[in-house]
Scaffold this active site. Structure first.
Site, PDB file in Angstrom:
ATOM      1  N   PRO A   1      21.068 -14.847  28.463  1.00 27.13           N
ATOM      2  CA  PRO A   1      19.642 -14.991  28.138  1.00 27.13           C
ATOM      3  C   PRO A   1      19.090 -13.766  27.399  1.00 27.13           C
ATOM      4  O   PRO A   1      18.032 -13.842  26.782  1.00 27.13           O
ATOM      5  CB  PRO A   1      18.967 -15.132  29.507  1.00 27.13           C
ATOM      6  CG  PRO A   1      20.053 -15.441  30.478  1.00 27.13           C
ATOM      7  CD  PRO A   1      21.323 -14.924  29.907  1.00 27.13           C
TER       8      PRO A   1
ATOM      9  N   ARG B   1      29.955 -29.593  13.901  1.00 25.06           N
ATOM     10  CA  ARG B   1      29.449 -30.625  12.988  1.00 25.06           C
ATOM     11  C   ARG B   1      29.154 -30.080  11.595  1.00 25.06           C
ATOM     12  O   ARG B   1      28.934 -30.843  10.671  1.00 25.06           O
ATOM     13  CB  ARG B   1      28.236 -31.340  13.579  1.00 25.06           C
ATOM     14  CG  ARG B   1      27.059 -30.448  13.861  1.00 25.06           C
ATOM     15  CD  ARG B   1      25.948 -31.208  14.558  1.00 25.06           C
ATOM     16  NE  ARG B   1      25.350 -32.241  13.721  1.00 25.06           N
ATOM     17  CZ  ARG B   1      24.647 -31.992  12.621  1.00 25.06           C
ATOM     18  NH1 ARG B   1      24.445 -30.757  12.214  1.00 25.06           N
ATOM     19  NH2 ARG B   1      24.141 -32.986  11.924  1.00 25.06           N
TER      20      ARG B   1
ATOM     21  N   GLU C   1      24.670 -12.172  37.868  1.00 23.69           N
ATOM     22  CA  GLU C   1      23.736 -11.250  37.213  1.00 23.69           C
ATOM     23  C   GLU C   1      24.303 -10.725  35.889  1.00 23.69           C
ATOM     24  O   GLU C   1      23.836  -9.732  35.361  1.00 23.69           O
ATOM     25  CB  GLU C   1      23.391 -10.083  38.137  1.00 23.69           C
ATOM     26  CG  GLU C   1      22.908 -10.478  39.525  1.00 23.69           C
ATOM     27  CD  GLU C   1      21.748 -11.474  39.488  1.00 23.69           C
ATOM     28  OE1 GLU C   1      20.802 -11.259  38.710  1.00 23.69           O
ATOM     29  OE2 GLU C   1      21.804 -12.463  40.238  1.00 23.69           O
TER      30      GLU C   1
ATOM     31  N   ASP D   1      20.434 -32.771   6.958  1.00 22.18           N
ATOM     32  CA  ASP D   1      19.723 -32.732   8.233  1.00 22.18           C
ATOM     33  C   ASP D   1      18.357 -32.110   8.126  1.00 22.18           C
ATOM     34  O   ASP D   1      18.113 -31.235   7.311  1.00 22.18           O
ATOM     35  CB  ASP D   1      20.529 -31.955   9.273  1.00 22.18           C
ATOM     36  CG  ASP D   1      21.741 -32.753   9.673  1.00 22.18           C
ATOM     37  OD1 ASP D   1      21.749 -33.959   9.414  1.00 22.18           O
ATOM     38  OD2 ASP D   1      22.667 -32.149  10.225  1.00 22.18           O
TER      39      ASP D   1
END
Ligand code: 6GU
Length: 248
Positions: free
Chosen positions: A90, A155, A117, A170
Site C-alpha cells: 500500500p 492483455r 506488517e 480501450d
C-alpha cells in the site's frame, strides 16, 4: 515477445485458478505469458521454516524476514539478472494504465507479495526496484494486487487479445469512459434499445456513442476530461451536456 512473471508469495495456491481462465489462460497456453509461483517458505534454512518475526522496537503484528526473500530473489536472478523486482505494498505508487504500459515492455518481472506488517526494510533497500499499490484501500496481502498487475500487463502483449481487438482502442487509452452497449432482446421489460443503434447509419451511431461517452465521463469521472484528447466537436457536445445537467 513473451513475458515472464515470477510471484514470490507465502500463499501460492491463491494463484492456481484465477490466472488460468479465459484470456489469460489462453495466453499461457499459447506461451505468450509464463507465470511461476515461488513459495518463500521453500527458501528458509531453519528447521521451523520461519518466514516472519516480531518487529524490533516492538509494535503490532509480524514482519517478513529478509533472508528467505533474499535467497528467493537471488535464485530467480541467478538465471536471469535482468528480472525487475516489484514489491506490492500500500506504500507504493498507485498503479494505472501508464504504469501498466511501461511495465509491459519488460520481459521478466518478480512480483513480491507482502503480508502482515510488510517486509524488513533491508528487502526494500537491497532487492526492490519498484513499489506499487493498486489503490487507497487495505488488502490482507499483495497477492490480489499481483494478479491485477499480471492481468493488466498481459492483455497489452501482442497476440493476447483477439486480432480484431487492440488494447489501444480501450477507453483509458484515450481517457474517456466507454459508451453504453446493448444486445438482444430489443425490449427488456419495457426498456428498449436506443433506435439509432438499429438505424444502420454508421456516422449517426458514432456520433451518439461519442456523445454518450462524453456524457458518462463528465458525470462519473470529470477528472478524466482534463487529460482527454478532445476535438472542437467534443467540446461543443460537452457544453451542451453541462447546460442540460444544470437545467435538470
Ligand atoms: Cl499492493 N497490498 C496490500 N496489502 N494492500 C493494498 C495494496 C497492496 N494495494 C492496495 N491495497
Amino acid at each position: 515477445m513473451r513475458m515472464k512473471f515470477d510471484i514470490l508469495t507465502l500463499f501460492p495456491n491463491m494463484f492456481s485458478s484465477p490466472l488460468r481462465e479465459s484470456i489469460l489462460g489462453r495466453a499461457i497456453e499459447k506461451g505468450l505469458v509464463q507465470i511461476q509461483t515461488i513459495n518463500i517458505r521453500d527458501f528458509t534454512l531453519d528447521k521451523h521454516q520461519g518466514v516472519d518475526d516480531t518487529p524490533y522496537g516492538g509494535g503490532q503484528g509480524m514482519v517478513m524476514k529478509v533472508e528467505p526473500i533474499a535467497r528467493a530473489i537471488e535464485w530467480v536472478k541467478s538465471k536471469d539478472p535482468s528480472a525487475w523486482v516489484v514489491y506490492l505494498t500500500p506504500q507504493g505508487k498507485q498503479f494505472n494504465q501508464n504504469i501498466a504500459m511501461t511495465l509491459s515492455s519488460r520481459s521478466h518481472l518478480i512480483l513480491l507479495c507482502g503480508r502482515y506488517e510488510g517486509v524488513d526494510e533491508r528487502v526494500r533497500e537491497q532487492f526492490v526496484d519498484e513499489e506499487i499499490s493498486i489503490g487507497d484501500y487495505v488488502l490482507t496481502g499483495g497477492e490480489l494486487a499481483a494478479m491485477v498487475i499480471i492481468d493488466a500487463l498481459s492483455r497489452l502483449l501482442p497476440g493476447v487479445l483477439g486480432s480484431d481487438r487492440s488494447a489501444e482502442e480501450d477507453s483509458f487509452f484515450n481517457s474517456l469512459l466507454e459508451y453504453p452497449q446493448y444486445t438482444r432482446p430489443f425490449n427488456f421489460r419495457g426498456s428498449c434499445v436506443p433506435e439509432v443503434l438499429l438505424s444502420g447509419n454508421h456516422s449517426a451511431i458514432s456520433f451518439w456513442r461519442r456523445r454518450k461517452a462524453l456524457e458518462r465521463t463528465s458525470m462519473e469521472r470529470p477528472d478524466l476530461l482534463a487529460k482527454a484528447k478532445l476535438s472542437e466537436e467534443d467540446k461543443r457536445l460537452l457544453e451542451e451536456i453541462l447546460l442540460r445537467s444544470r437545467n435538470n
